[in-house]
Scaffold this active site. Structure first.
Site, mmCIF file in Angstrom:
data_model
loop_
_atom_site.group_PDB
_atom_site.id
_atom_site.type_symbol
_atom_site.label_atom_id
_atom_site.label_comp_id
_atom_site.label_asym_id
_atom_site.label_seq_id
_atom_site.Cartn_x
_atom_site.Cartn_y
_atom_site.Cartn_z
ATOM 1 N N HIS A 159 20.004 -22.818 -1.884
ATOM 2 C CA HIS A 159 18.886 -23.167 -0.983
ATOM 3 C C HIS A 159 17.569 -23.277 -1.756
ATOM 4 O O HIS A 159 16.506 -23.082 -1.181
ATOM 5 C CB HIS A 159 18.726 -22.148 0.149
ATOM 6 C CG HIS A 159 20.020 -21.792 0.825
ATOM 7 N ND1 HIS A 159 20.495 -22.464 1.929
ATOM 8 C CD2 HIS A 159 20.944 -20.848 0.522
ATOM 9 C CE1 HIS A 159 21.658 -21.933 2.294
ATOM 10 N NE2 HIS A 159 21.956 -20.956 1.447
ATOM 11 N N SER A 280 -0.852 -40.479 -16.720
ATOM 12 C CA SER A 280 -1.543 -41.089 -15.594
ATOM 13 C C SER A 280 -2.771 -41.817 -16.111
ATOM 14 O O SER A 280 -3.421 -41.356 -17.055
ATOM 15 C CB SER A 280 -1.955 -39.999 -14.597
ATOM 16 O OG SER A 280 -3.052 -40.452 -13.826
ATOM 17 N N LYS A 286 -1.756 -35.260 -16.934
ATOM 18 C CA LYS A 286 -0.426 -35.486 -16.372
ATOM 19 C C LYS A 286 0.637 -35.876 -17.381
ATOM 20 O O LYS A 286 0.392 -36.594 -18.340
ATOM 21 C CB LYS A 286 -0.505 -36.615 -15.331
ATOM 22 C CG LYS A 286 -1.328 -36.262 -14.119
ATOM 23 C CD LYS A 286 -0.523 -35.551 -13.079
ATOM 24 C CE LYS A 286 0.231 -36.571 -12.247
ATOM 25 N NZ LYS A 286 1.013 -35.918 -11.223
ATOM 26 N N GLU A 293 12.828 -39.928 -12.254
ATOM 27 C CA GLU A 293 12.554 -40.429 -10.896
ATOM 28 C C GLU A 293 13.197 -41.794 -10.685
ATOM 29 O O GLU A 293 13.708 -42.098 -9.606
ATOM 30 C CB GLU A 293 11.044 -40.504 -10.667
ATOM 31 C CG GLU A 293 10.406 -39.134 -10.597
ATOM 32 C CD GLU A 293 8.895 -39.209 -10.621
ATOM 33 O OE1 GLU A 293 8.281 -38.680 -9.695
ATOM 34 O OE2 GLU A 293 8.324 -39.788 -11.553
#
Ligand code: ARG
Length: 462
Positions: A159, A280, A286, A293
């Protein structure tokens, strides 16, 4: 014959509407079947010669023409600038251009229906072999990562809540197992793919005495399709392939998700290499996990390819229908996407930095040894249910005090049970927690070390 003239001549007196001609074309994408089409044509010419349908000279002229065509296609990209309807008519037109009228004999005893099914199977066989190799490379990357971090312990989750500590190599091997099953599935798909439809002709079979078994051997097929209607119109081999690709993508997507989460500032377990991350344009701090992804995102495409094929096929009456032309882009896309995702995943794994300090600290906190405490009491004779309940209360007390279980004073523990004695602290250590999971499949160092040896042997023998 040139492309300005279509393949069905005689029966037609009117010209086709230009918009429809374009709509009907598949050469834009089925040119990827070019090599397969020429190879299948060479084998068919050999079959016609052996059957006495082509003379030795005719067959020789066709074969040398086809070889030249293959050469031109391999060496000159512009060769494919053609208004051809599809790859089959393209190759035939080039052959007739090269060798004249005898080229018109090649299509004897075959149809584009058995031709396209044969070409696609030949193409897919190579695609399967490529994916098998890439699966193996990704598995090697997982295994290398595991072997270079043999002792590292990470939190295990259920979980996405801290559950029990596990060895980092155990986590790597979980994905290794998934990819092993993927390789078996791809191998099964190969069996379904490697069956030759040629000789089924349009739908009813051929009336020429072609030895189909001999043609199949030339093309490296395991066997021949036994029913001509089925041979030209089924595409279950494509669906089996895109299903196997879809399952690979499920696994890669789950791995990507783990890597994305573990690379966040909040977890801090992994750091992605600059080689596979992006920054970024606005926020200088970043480091984004774009590679992972995209793998997660591209899984959706491959599922789409699979669903497209299922839906395309489900309502088709026997035998060939033009709907089937829609099979190729889905198959190509699934093969290309899955192959690229395997490669980039292997690169990410090969460049992953595991922040050992952070993971070790994380593995020693969050009450992940609560089950050990319950087991300790159970070993001392307390029924497990009771031990579970009591441990829950001890955890609650530890939370109130703001400490881990192993940091509780012995007298505090003994308020709960006199069976808790000094040796409990050893039982609560991360090392013991791991070492006790010593049955096959568990995360103890001994078991994981065995599993690593088995995994390495599996890679080396296949
Ligand atoms: N381009 C077609 C396809 O991909 C080849 C077979 C055409 N057959 C036909 N009867 N129109 O399916």
């Amino acid at each position: 014959m040139s492309e300005s003239k279509n393949l069905w001549g005689g029966r037609f007196t009117g010209a086709a509407e230009p918009g429809f001609v374009e709509f009907n074309r598949s050469f834009g994408f089925d040119r990827r079947l070019f090599e397969a089409d020429v190879k299948a044509s060479l084998a068919h010419a050999g079959g016609l010669r052996a059957a006495g349908v082509l003379s030795t000279e005719e067959a020789a002229a066709i074969e040398s023409g086809l070889r030249k065509i293959l050469e031109s296609g391999r060496s000159d990209e512009d060769y494919f600038n053609s208004p051809a309807e599809d790859v089959h008519s393209f190759v035939e037109a080039r052959l007739i251009e090269l060798i004249g009228d005898v080229g018109r004999k090649l299509h004897t005893g075959r149809s584009r229906n058995d031709q396209v099914a044969t070409d696609l199977r030949l193409w897919l066989r190579d695609a399967v072999d490529n994916l098998q190799a890439r699966l193996q490379i990704t598995q090697t990357a997982l295994l290398d990562l595991a072997e270079s971090h043999r002792e590292v312990v990470i939190p295990g989750y259920t979980h996405l809540q801290k559950a029990q500590p596990v060895l980092f190599p155990h986590w790597c091997l979980a994905y290794f197992e998934m990819l092993s099953r993927d390789r078996r599935r791809m191998n099964d798909a190969r069996g379904c793919v490697n069956v030759m439809p040629l000789g089924a002709a349009a739908l009813a079979g051929t009336s020429y005495p072609i030895d189909r078994e001999a043609v199949a051997r030339v093309l490296g097929f395991d066997t021949i399709a036994m029913n001509s209607l089925d041979a030209v119109s089924d595409r279950d081999f494509c669906i089996e392939f895109t299903s196997a690709c879809s399952i690979i993508m499920v696994h890669l997507s789950r791995l990507a998700e783990d890597i994305i989460i573990y690379s966040t500032n909040e977890f801090g377990f992994f750091e992605l290499s600059d080689a596979v991350a992006t920054g970024s344009s606005l926020m200088p701090q970043k480091k984004n996990p774009d590679a992972m992804e995209l793998v997660r995102g591209k899984a959706a495409r491959v599922f789409g390819d699979n669903l497209q094929l299922l839906t395309m096929l489900k309502g088709l009456p026997l035998a060939y229908n033009k709907d089937i032309q829609e099979d190729k882009e889905a198959v190509f896309d699934a093969a290309d996407t899955t192959s690229a995702c395997l490669s980039v995943t292997a690169a990410v794994l090969g460049n992953l930095r595991v922040n050992e300090k952070v993971v070790s600290a994380a593995a020693a906190s969050g009450y992940m040894n609560a089950t050990e405490l319950a087991d300790y009491l159970a070993r001392k004779g307390m029924p497990f249910r009771e031990a579970h309940e009591l441990t829950g209360r001890i955890v609650l007390r530890a939370i109130e005090l703001g400490v881990e279980l192993q940091d509780l004073q012995l007298d505090v523990l003994q308020e709960f049970s006199s069976q808790l004695t000094d040796d409990v602290f050893e039982a609560l250590s991360v090392e013991r927690t791991i070492a006790t999971k010593n049955q096959v499949g568990g995360t103890s160092p001994a078991r994981v070390s065995e599993a690593l040896t088995i995994a390495r042997a599996e890679l080396e023998t296949s």
